[in-house]
Design an enzyme around this catalytic site. Structure first.
Site, mmCIF file in Angstrom:
data_model
loop_
_atom_site.group_PDB
_atom_site.id
_atom_site.type_symbol
_atom_site.label_atom_id
_atom_site.label_comp_id
_atom_site.label_asym_id
_atom_site.label_seq_id
_atom_site.Cartn_x
_atom_site.Cartn_y
_atom_site.Cartn_z
ATOM 1 N N ILE A 147 0.853 -1.189 0.000
ATOM 2 C CA ILE A 147 0.000 0.000 0.000
ATOM 3 C C ILE A 147 0.891 1.242 0.000
ATOM 4 O O ILE A 147 1.709 1.422 0.902
ATOM 5 C CB ILE A 147 -0.938 0.006 1.232
ATOM 6 C CG1 ILE A 147 -1.825 -1.255 1.226
ATOM 7 C CG2 ILE A 147 -1.796 1.258 1.251
ATOM 8 C CD1 ILE A 147 -2.704 -1.417 -0.002
ATOM 9 N N HIS A 202 -3.377 -11.658 7.730
ATOM 10 C CA HIS A 202 -2.184 -12.402 7.308
ATOM 11 C C HIS A 202 -2.311 -13.841 7.812
ATOM 12 O O HIS A 202 -2.677 -14.056 8.974
ATOM 13 C CB HIS A 202 -0.929 -11.742 7.884
ATOM 14 C CG HIS A 202 0.332 -12.370 7.387
ATOM 15 N ND1 HIS A 202 0.854 -12.095 6.144
ATOM 16 C CD2 HIS A 202 1.157 -13.288 7.949
ATOM 17 C CE1 HIS A 202 1.947 -12.814 5.962
ATOM 18 N NE2 HIS A 202 2.159 -13.546 7.035
ATOM 19 N N ASP A 232 3.293 -6.069 6.612
ATOM 20 C CA ASP A 232 2.936 -6.923 7.758
ATOM 21 C C ASP A 232 3.462 -6.429 9.099
ATOM 22 O O ASP A 232 3.628 -7.210 10.034
ATOM 23 C CB ASP A 232 3.421 -8.369 7.527
ATOM 24 C CG ASP A 232 2.838 -8.977 6.271
ATOM 25 O OD1 ASP A 232 1.679 -8.674 5.947
ATOM 26 O OD2 ASP A 232 3.547 -9.749 5.611
HETATM 27 C C1 GRF Z 1 -5.875 -15.268 2.901
HETATM 28 O O1 GRF Z 1 -5.285 -16.443 3.349
HETATM 29 C C2 GRF Z 1 -5.292 -14.082 3.598
HETATM 30 O O2 GRF Z 1 -4.718 -14.369 4.830
HETATM 31 C C3 GRF Z 1 -4.217 -13.618 2.675
HETATM 32 O O3 GRF Z 1 -4.682 -13.904 1.384
HETATM 33 C C4 GRF Z 1 -5.582 -15.012 1.442
HETATM 34 C C5 GRF Z 1 -6.801 -14.629 0.658
HETATM 35 O O4 GRF Z 1 -7.651 -15.738 0.476
HETATM 36 N N1 GRF Z 1 -3.887 -12.232 2.901
HETATM 37 P P1 GRF Z 1 -9.066 -15.532 -0.201
HETATM 38 O O5 GRF Z 1 -8.832 -14.934 -1.568
HETATM 39 O O6 GRF Z 1 -9.859 -14.641 0.674
HETATM 40 O O7 GRF Z 1 -9.634 -16.913 -0.290
#
Ligand code: GRF
Length: 201
Positions: free
Chosen positions: A102, A118, A159
């Site tokens: 971002i 995350h 993060d």
């Molecule tokens: C998730 O596991 C999240 O932690 C990460 O990206 C993934 C997205 O999964 N930031 P989805 O597209 O919502 O299934």
């Protein structure tokens, strides 16, 4: 102006308008949309995506949620994205599977109003390149007995923003990145929307 128009505007002004940034399967976006369907305080108002073929776009279309498709150059230079969010009256940005960093103007325009999920227990297994199966592979390779999710505010470093919430799950001896990813997704689906609700209320 008619009275019912005033009433409608009043309600609209009272709701928190959320933009979900997602570029993958969109399972978290789907859960969040379902959770807040019909809610008068939180409105999922925009899906922002950087991949024209991402599954999350089908979810947005099904729910009649407007979409913004990002162009890389415009996103990283200038304030086009901030302007788009402001034009759409967005109050809160939720990152749910969005991999681009971002840019600072966006963080500055939405202080403590951008959150990310995350798929690991930060500060471990975070940072550039730590996403999706890379995270779960590293967790398993290191013999961790536990993994989980972290929901956190977004700052200018990958993060590293202030943590809001963590939940844990076991890592099984026979886990593959896929089986661990499934377990982590279940945690995400259970907790993300309620945490969004709790920070807005
Ligand atoms: C998730 O596991 C999240 O932690 C990460 O990206 C993934 C997205 O999964 N930031 P989805 O597209 O919502 O299934």
């Amino acid at each position: 102006m008619k009275a019912d128009t005033i009433g409608t505007n009043f309600l609209k002004d009272k709701s928190t308008r959320v933009a979900i940034f997602a570029s993958g399967a969109g399972s978290n976006a789907q859960k969040i949309i379902d959770y807040f369907a019909g809610d008068d305080k939180i409105n999922i108002s925009l899906i922002v995506c950087n991949k024209p073929n991402a599954c999350v776009l089908k979810i947005a279309a099904f729910h009649n949620i407007p979409v913004v498709l990002l162009e890389k150059e415009l996103f990283f230079k200038g304030d086009a994205c901030v302007r788009t969010l402001k034009e759409n009256n967005i109050h809160l940005v939720v990152l749910a599977g969005f991999l681009w960093k971002i840019p600072f103007p966006l963080i500055a325009a939405y202080p403590n109003k951008i959150i990310n999920i995350h798929p690991a227990l930060l500060p471990k297994y975070g940072g550039k390149g730590m996403y999706g199966h890379h995270v779960h592979q590293a967790v398993i390779a290191n013999g961790e007995k536990e993994s989980g999710i972290t929901i956190h505010y977004v700052n200018e470093h990958f993060d590293e923003g202030e943590q809001i919430f963590q939940a844990t799950c076991p890592v099984m001896p026979d886990d593959t990145p896929e089986t661990l990813a499934d377990r982590i997704h279940q945690l995400e689906h259970a907790h993300f929307a309620p945490i969004i609700a709790s920070i807005v209320m």
